[in-house]
Scaffold this motif. Sequence first.
Motif, PDB file in Angstrom:
ATOM      1  N   PHE A   1      12.598   3.615  -2.189  1.00 58.12           N
ATOM      2  CA  PHE A   1      11.253   4.077  -1.881  1.00 58.12           C
ATOM      3  C   PHE A   1      11.145   4.265  -0.374  1.00 58.12           C
TER       4      PHE A   1
ATOM      5  N   LYS B   1       3.822 -10.355   9.563  1.00 54.44           N
ATOM      6  CA  LYS B   1       2.440 -10.165  10.012  1.00 54.44           C
ATOM      7  C   LYS B   1       1.653  -9.406   8.949  1.00 54.44           C
TER       8      LYS B   1
ATOM      9  N   GLU C   1      -5.359  12.062   5.581  1.00 58.21           N
ATOM     10  CA  GLU C   1      -5.060  11.348   4.337  1.00 58.21           C
ATOM     11  C   GLU C   1      -6.374  10.768   3.807  1.00 58.21           C
TER      12      GLU C   1
ATOM     13  N   ALA D   1       2.558  -5.413   7.956  1.00 56.37           N
ATOM     14  CA  ALA D   1       2.058  -4.882   6.682  1.00 56.37           C
ATOM     15  C   ALA D   1       0.620  -4.348   6.790  1.00 56.37           C
TER      16      ALA D   1
ATOM     17  N   GLU E   1       7.398   2.958   7.012  1.00 51.43           N
ATOM     18  CA  GLU E   1       6.860   3.379   5.706  1.00 51.43           C
ATOM     19  C   GLU E   1       5.440   3.859   5.966  1.00 51.43           C
ATOM     20  N   LEU E   2       5.259   5.178   6.013  1.00 53.23           N
ATOM     21  CA  LEU E   2       3.980   5.732   6.473  1.00 53.23           C
ATOM     22  C   LEU E   2       3.229   6.430   5.330  1.00 53.23           C
ATOM     23  N   GLY E   3       2.184   7.138   5.707  1.00 54.37           N
ATOM     24  CA  GLY E   3       1.360   7.778   4.678  1.00 54.37           C
ATOM     25  C   GLY E   3       1.318   9.282   4.859  1.00 54.37           C
TER      26      GLY E   3
ATOM     27  N   TRP F   1      -3.186  -3.277   4.594  1.00 51.73           N
ATOM     28  CA  TRP F   1      -4.121  -4.062   3.785  1.00 51.73           C
ATOM     29  C   TRP F   1      -4.256  -3.600   2.337  1.00 51.73           C
ATOM     30  N   ASN F   2      -3.716  -2.438   1.979  1.00 54.10           N
ATOM     31  CA  ASN F   2      -4.100  -1.867   0.675  1.00 54.10           C
ATOM     32  C   ASN F   2      -3.405  -2.513  -0.527  1.00 54.10           C
TER      33      ASN F   2
ATOM     34  N   GLU G   1      -4.680  -7.973   9.164  1.00 54.67           N
ATOM     35  CA  GLU G   1      -5.858  -8.797   9.502  1.00 54.67           C
ATOM     36  C   GLU G   1      -7.085  -8.322   8.734  1.00 54.67           C
TER      37      GLU G   1
ATOM     38  N   CYS H   1      -0.941   4.694  -0.849  1.00 53.96           N
ATOM     39  CA  CYS H   1      -0.222   5.679  -0.025  1.00 53.96           C
ATOM     40  C   CYS H   1       0.459   6.755  -0.855  1.00 53.96           C
TER      41      CYS H   1
ATOM     42  N   GLY I   1       2.392   1.338   7.323  1.00 57.19           N
ATOM     43  CA  GLY I   1       1.041   1.633   7.793  1.00 57.19           C
ATOM     44  C   GLY I   1       0.896   3.120   8.077  1.00 57.19           C
ATOM     45  N   SER I   2      -0.011   3.430   8.976  1.00 59.63           N
ATOM     46  CA  SER I   2      -0.349   4.831   9.235  1.00 59.63           C
ATOM     47  C   SER I   2       0.678   5.489  10.170  1.00 59.63           C
TER      48      SER I   2
END
Length: 469
Positions: free
Chosen positions: A418, A154, A350, A128, A226-228, A130-131, A157, A260, A204-205
Amino acid sequence: RRGSPGHPVQATPSGRMDPFEDTLRRLREAFNSGHTRPAEFRAAQLQGLGRFLQENKQLLRDVLAQDLHKPAFEADISELILCQNEVDYALKNLQAWMKDEPRSTNLVSPLDSVFIRKEPFGLVFIIAPWNYPLNLTLVPLVGALAAGNCVVLKPSEISQGTEKVLAEVLPQYLDQSCFAVVLGGPQETGQLLEHELDYIFFTGSPRVGKIVMTAATKHLTPVTLELGGKNPCYVDDNCDPQTVANRVAWFRYFNTGQTCVAPDYVLCSPEMQERLLPALQSTITRFYGDDPQSSPNLGRIINQKQFQRLRTLLGCGRVAIGGQSNESDRYIAPTVLVDVQETEPVMQEEIFGPILPIVNVQSVDEAIEFINRREKPLDLYAFSNSSQVVNQMLKRTSSGSFGGNEGFTYISLPSVPFGGVGHSGMGRYHGKFTFDTFSHHRTCLLAPSGLEKLKEIRYPPYTDWNQQL
Ligand code: NAD
């Protein structure tokens, strides 16, 4: 901070330290024992997850405030309530989702029983960002547990407060023989990815998504990514600027722009820009007051690295609204940029912060052409009083999701999937889509052991068939 709490670091046969071997072996044994398969066990895990959310509501609000200065309202609607709704929805529908799905047969198998069985994959790994550090760990977890998997989770961090609660408190509510939280960043995630896993769910990215996918090829592990990316927001000339300003600003500055699916940039004519700017200024003042830095309704940038990146982006184009920043507070004012060139960094990467560039186009055709020249975005927004224009945008472009005259409210609906498309990701989740993501759909055909006469027609010699040709 290495490996799961309470699990010592071990050396691999190659002599390298591997903190995860023990944890993974334990989880795999638990899965192989069949422990996670019964509906009652799955429901108990989901109930545990629900209790975790209920009993730690204030603690979770506090750590989200600590990590991102998330206002309680934003934390509630985009993290706590959203997760709780997903838990409740899964509990309500679990029995139905787990049921075999009978399928029709044809002349090839007239008396056979054909159905789809939803099987857990086994050991799944959820990574995962952080946002939305709660939402983006727990919503996938709901489906992974509902589908009967063992899970390694996970958290990021970087959102340290939330990470600590997920590592120390959440396991108390779940069966720890089937579930583990691991701590760490790129290095630890990389080590874990070397192991054979049965499914990887990554948010993430795009940059790290490629690393994860490359690692997954080693064991041919299926992945959801699941990206941005950059989500365009087209604003037609016939719109009411104040309505558009309210909606676009709320979705752009929500979570301080670290979303995102936020509208990343506006595409509109120079005339619309002239009308939109005072409307955006008035909206920003209404939302955050004359001094947004002292507003309780605006969060902060997650860390110095992201702050410095965003501060550089403030130098692109010309600041029309906002533009202030404060390093010690990691504060960036809600900002609107104009006169932005397509080649500038703010239009190349982004943004992921409270900065909204406006790029001028002369028509909806030019906007569509601009959008289609770029990577397929996670989300695309079109504002217009004309349903024809909205539909044209919908028909002639591609994106993970689409919003007409609205932002990303669909995210709270478990009834719709989604996920991204192209560069913004692959796979989908939320509601039943998460359960399906974490289930192997196994086609089963059960034939009667007798009635051989009926089946004999298919065997060689194919004399009758050959004569018909
Ligand atoms: P990130 O890709 O840097 O990190 C995501 C996770 O991957 C973290 O848990 C991190 O520890 C791990 N990681 C980082 N580098 C790694 C490496 N080299 N090898 C293995 N693992 C590594 O993303 P982020 O900064 O945490 O989040 C921001 C990005 O996530 C943005 O691009 C945003 O658009 C995207 N995002 C997408 C969604 C979505 O649902 N599509 C949601 C939120 C965020």
